[in-house]
Design a protein around this motif. Structure first.
Motif, mmCIF file in Angstrom:
data_model
loop_
_atom_site.group_PDB
_atom_site.id
_atom_site.type_symbol
_atom_site.label_atom_id
_atom_site.label_comp_id
_atom_site.label_asym_id
_atom_site.label_seq_id
_atom_site.Cartn_x
_atom_site.Cartn_y
_atom_site.Cartn_z
ATOM 1 N N TYR A 1 0.829 -1.209 0.000
ATOM 2 C CA TYR A 1 0.000 0.000 0.000
ATOM 3 C C TYR A 1 0.864 1.260 0.000
ATOM 4 O O TYR A 1 0.539 2.250 -0.676
ATOM 5 N N ILE B 1 -1.085 14.701 -2.665
ATOM 6 C CA ILE B 1 -1.098 13.589 -1.710
ATOM 7 C C ILE B 1 -2.527 13.095 -1.490
ATOM 8 O O ILE B 1 -2.782 11.884 -1.415
ATOM 9 N N ALA B 2 -3.472 14.031 -1.385
ATOM 10 C CA ALA B 2 -4.872 13.643 -1.173
ATOM 11 C C ALA B 2 -5.391 12.808 -2.339
ATOM 12 O O ALA B 2 -6.134 11.839 -2.142
ATOM 13 N N VAL C 1 -3.937 9.340 -1.867
ATOM 14 C CA VAL C 1 -4.623 8.643 -0.771
ATOM 15 C C VAL C 1 -5.991 8.143 -1.233
ATOM 16 O O VAL C 1 -6.399 7.014 -0.915
ATOM 17 N N VAL D 1 -5.431 5.024 -3.314
ATOM 18 C CA VAL D 1 -5.141 3.848 -2.485
ATOM 19 C C VAL D 1 -6.413 3.354 -1.795
ATOM 20 O O VAL D 1 -6.637 2.141 -1.668
ATOM 21 N N ALA D 2 -7.258 4.285 -1.361
ATOM 22 C CA ALA D 2 -8.520 3.893 -0.729
ATOM 23 C C ALA D 2 -9.418 3.150 -1.714
ATOM 24 O O ALA D 2 -10.074 2.163 -1.353
ATOM 25 N N LEU E 1 0.949 4.106 -2.851
ATOM 26 C CA LEU E 1 0.744 5.521 -2.532
ATOM 27 C C LEU E 1 1.814 6.390 -3.181
ATOM 28 O O LEU E 1 1.518 7.439 -3.768
ATOM 29 N N TYR F 1 -8.012 -0.339 -2.050
ATOM 30 C CA TYR F 1 -8.318 -1.142 -0.869
ATOM 31 C C TYR F 1 -9.772 -1.611 -0.875
ATOM 32 O O TYR F 1 -10.062 -2.782 -0.589
#
Length: 229
Positions: free
Chosen positions: A32, A104-105, A108, A111-112, A36, A115
């Motif tokens: 992960y 970065i957001a 993220v 990645v969410a 990212l 997941y």
């Protein structure tokens, strides 16, 4: 008859299983983290300016701007800002973390999404690593510009599909979560229409299975339909 060595192995096996589980968690966390890093792109959203200004107007004036006051070519043009809820989010994030934070957001959020897509499937870390490579390659165009309304819509879509899976597992709280999710989604991005299509496919698929099996429509379906009315 058990031997001393077999008894010792049986005593050590739980500890060995715990060690293997910890190793699996650690390696999965590395997957992960690597994903990212791969999804962090320079923030280059060309729509950033008007999203920021509209968010600033909403925060400072306390109302949604329904006409154009920033363009000199079409001043006063009335239009429907279907992503008005995203604008103050962008405004607050930029004022606190600037463009780097928006990049970065976006990573993220990516990645969410990854997941949520694999959460329900038991996978070893190396399976996740392979899927992460494909996900990074296939989602590059969507995540290339950092946090955008499209990325937020993709995240909500993944969350919606996850809720559908939880509903199939018998979680009744989903009926209360779906209306709230769609209220947010409708005001974040126009992709909520895609959510309605996914919901229709989900319903038709389940109804087809019930028809094939010759079973009656369960009571939960009426609760499910009522939650989205």
């Amino acid at each position: 008859m058990s031997t001393p060595s077999s008894r010792r192995a049986s005593r050590e096996s739980p500890r060995g299983r715990e060690g293997a589980a910890l190793r699996e968690y650690f390696l999965s966390a590395l997957v992960y983290a690597g994903l990212l890093i791969c999804l962090v792109y320079p923030y280059t959203d060309y729509d950033w300016g008007w999203h920021y200004r509209y968010g600033e107007y909403l925060v400072t004036h306390g109302q949604i701007l329904r006409h154009d006051i920033y363009s000199w070519t079409m001043p006063g043009f009335e239009w429907v800002n279907h992503s008005w809820l995203y604008d103050p989010l962008l405004y607050f994030l930029y004022n606190r973390v600037s463009f780097f934070g928006l990049a970065i957001a976006g990573a993220v959020a990516g990645v969410a999404v990854f997941y949520l897509c694999i959460r329900q499937v038991p996978l070893a870390f190396w399976h996740k690593a392979i899927l992460a490579v494909f996900f990074a390659a296939l989602s590059k165009e969507a995540l290339l510009q950092g946090l955008r309304t499209q990325v937020v819509g993709l995240l909500v879509l993944a969350l919606f599909v996850d809720l559908l899976h939880r509903e199939r597992q018998g979680h009744r709280w989903v009926y209360w979560a779906l209306p709230g999710l769609f209220c947010l989604w409708t005001n974040l991005h126009g992709s909520f229409l895609l959510g309605l299509i996914v919901f229709g496919v989900y319903v038709m698929g389940d109804l087809a299975l019930l028809k094939i099996r010759g079973t009656a429509i369960p009571r939960r379906w009426f609760m499910f339909a009522a939650s989205l009315l």
